[in-house]
Design a protein around this motif. Structure first.
Motif, PDB file in Angstrom:
ATOM      1  N   THR A 145     -23.583  29.043  47.648  1.00 40.67           N
ATOM      2  CA  THR A 145     -22.296  29.487  48.252  1.00 40.67           C
ATOM      3  C   THR A 145     -22.168  29.564  49.369  1.00 40.67           C
ATOM      4  O   THR A 145     -20.970  28.896  50.183  1.00 40.67           O
ATOM      5  CB  THR A 145     -22.020  30.836  47.680  1.00 40.67           C
ATOM      6  OG1 THR A 145     -22.315  30.916  45.993  1.00 40.67           O
ATOM      7  CG2 THR A 145     -20.781  31.166  47.821  1.00 40.67           C
ATOM      8  N   ASN A 155     -13.009  29.582  47.597  1.00 46.03           N
ATOM      9  CA  ASN A 155     -13.520  30.152  46.517  1.00 46.03           C
ATOM     10  C   ASN A 155     -13.196  29.430  45.214  1.00 46.03           C
ATOM     11  O   ASN A 155     -14.023  29.127  44.489  1.00 46.03           O
ATOM     12  CB  ASN A 155     -13.305  31.662  46.427  1.00 46.03           C
ATOM     13  CG  ASN A 155     -13.764  32.490  47.302  1.00 46.03           C
ATOM     14  OD1 ASN A 155     -14.346  31.849  48.326  1.00 46.03           O
ATOM     15  ND2 ASN A 155     -13.661  33.926  47.165  1.00 46.03           N
ATOM     16  N   ILE A 158     -15.548  26.305  44.878  1.00 49.24           N
ATOM     17  CA  ILE A 158     -16.628  26.800  44.888  1.00 49.24           C
ATOM     18  C   ILE A 158     -16.906  27.200  43.360  1.00 49.24           C
ATOM     19  O   ILE A 158     -18.096  26.719  42.758  1.00 49.24           O
ATOM     20  CB  ILE A 158     -17.326  27.956  45.654  1.00 49.24           C
ATOM     21  CG1 ILE A 158     -17.112  27.484  47.049  1.00 49.24           C
ATOM     22  CG2 ILE A 158     -18.626  28.369  45.254  1.00 49.24           C
ATOM     23  CD1 ILE A 158     -17.405  28.543  48.414  1.00 49.24           C
ATOM     24  N   VAL A 169     -17.864  34.161  42.041  1.00 52.84           N
ATOM     25  CA  VAL A 169     -17.989  33.641  43.333  1.00 52.84           C
ATOM     26  C   VAL A 169     -17.478  34.506  44.391  1.00 52.84           C
ATOM     27  O   VAL A 169     -18.167  34.863  45.464  1.00 52.84           O
ATOM     28  CB  VAL A 169     -17.021  32.265  43.564  1.00 52.84           C
ATOM     29  CG1 VAL A 169     -16.886  31.872  45.071  1.00 52.84           C
ATOM     30  CG2 VAL A 169     -17.390  31.194  42.629  1.00 52.84           C
ATOM     31  N   TYR A 172     -20.676  36.754  45.071  1.00 49.54           N
ATOM     32  CA  TYR A 172     -21.426  36.048  45.698  1.00 49.54           C
ATOM     33  C   TYR A 172     -20.984  36.171  47.247  1.00 49.54           C
ATOM     34  O   TYR A 172     -21.722  36.457  48.280  1.00 49.54           O
ATOM     35  CB  TYR A 172     -21.544  34.770  45.512  1.00 49.54           C
ATOM     36  CG  TYR A 172     -22.276  34.374  44.311  1.00 49.54           C
ATOM     37  CD1 TYR A 172     -23.021  35.005  43.567  1.00 49.54           C
ATOM     38  CD2 TYR A 172     -22.065  32.883  43.551  1.00 49.54           C
ATOM     39  CE1 TYR A 172     -23.772  34.584  42.408  1.00 49.54           C
ATOM     40  CE2 TYR A 172     -22.382  32.830  42.423  1.00 49.54           C
ATOM     41  CZ  TYR A 172     -23.433  33.562  41.802  1.00 49.54           C
ATOM     42  OH  TYR A 172     -23.971  33.086  40.762  1.00 49.54           O
TER      43      TYR A 172
END
Length: 200
Positions: A145, A155, A158, A169, A172
């Motif tokens: 990440t 985000n 990702i 996410v 994270y």
């Protein structure tokens, strides 16, 4: 050049006294105030040139009190003492320097002298920076990440790339902010220039 007035904001008397005694021996420096909390700083200190402040006291406000110190004492230089996972962030917030408690006392006094005399401060950290040490503690997903954030992904992007939910996410990113000692996702970018080339 006149004397440099130093205020020490540190809750542990023994260490504060050691700094005070050593600073008072420096030419053109004197400790004008020694307080144990930021509340005491606001209530009892009228002016100062240099503030040495405990990192743990600043962590309580997510380092927002740095701006309050600068607003209360225009032109003040701030040096943070303690253990901070991402000392680079302190510099971006306006601090003149950072002293890791694991560094030698003579080096700390040298940094205090430089800053007090108007020179550029800096970061006195352990041989491997705290941020670099933090990178070693990241999980595989957190490392992925982090790399993707540094690559400019949102985000949502990702989430699609890793094949996980957006909530995952976000989790994270929140853990990265906490581990790296930054307030937001944007704070992660502040570290990228220094840490980008490190192996993740």
């Amino acid at each position: 050049m006149g004397y440099v007035s130093v205020t020490i904001v540190y809750p542990f008397r023994i260490l504060a006294d050691a700094f005070s005694s050593s600073i008072n021996k420096l030419p053109d420096f004197y400790v004008s105030n020694q307080v144990e909390s930021l509340v005491e700083l606001w209530e009892s200190v009228e002016e100062t040139d240099l503030v040495l402040v405990d990192a743990d006291l600043l962590k309580q406000s997510c380092f927002r009190d740095i701006r309050k110190i600068m607003a209360s004492f225009p032109g003040v230089q701030i040096i943070v003492i303690g253990i901070v996972s991402a000392p680079e962030v302190l510099i971006t917030k306006g601090c003149a320097g950072y002293i890791d408690l694991h560094r030698g006392f003579d080096e700390a006094l040298h940094l205090i002298t430089r800053v007090g005399r108007g020179a550029t401060g800096g970061i006195l950290s352990s041989s491997k920076s705290s941020s670099e040490s933090t990178l070693d503690t990241l999980s595989q997903r957190e490392s992925q990440t982090l790399k993707l954030i540094w690559d400019g992904m949102t985000n949502k992007e990702i989430c699609d790339f890793l094949g996980v939910k957006q909530q995952t996410v976000s989790s994270y990113v929140n853990r990265l902010c906490e581990k790296l000692g930054v307030e937001s996702r944007n704070g992660i970018f502040l570290l990228s220039h220094r840490l980008r080339d490190k192996t993740l």
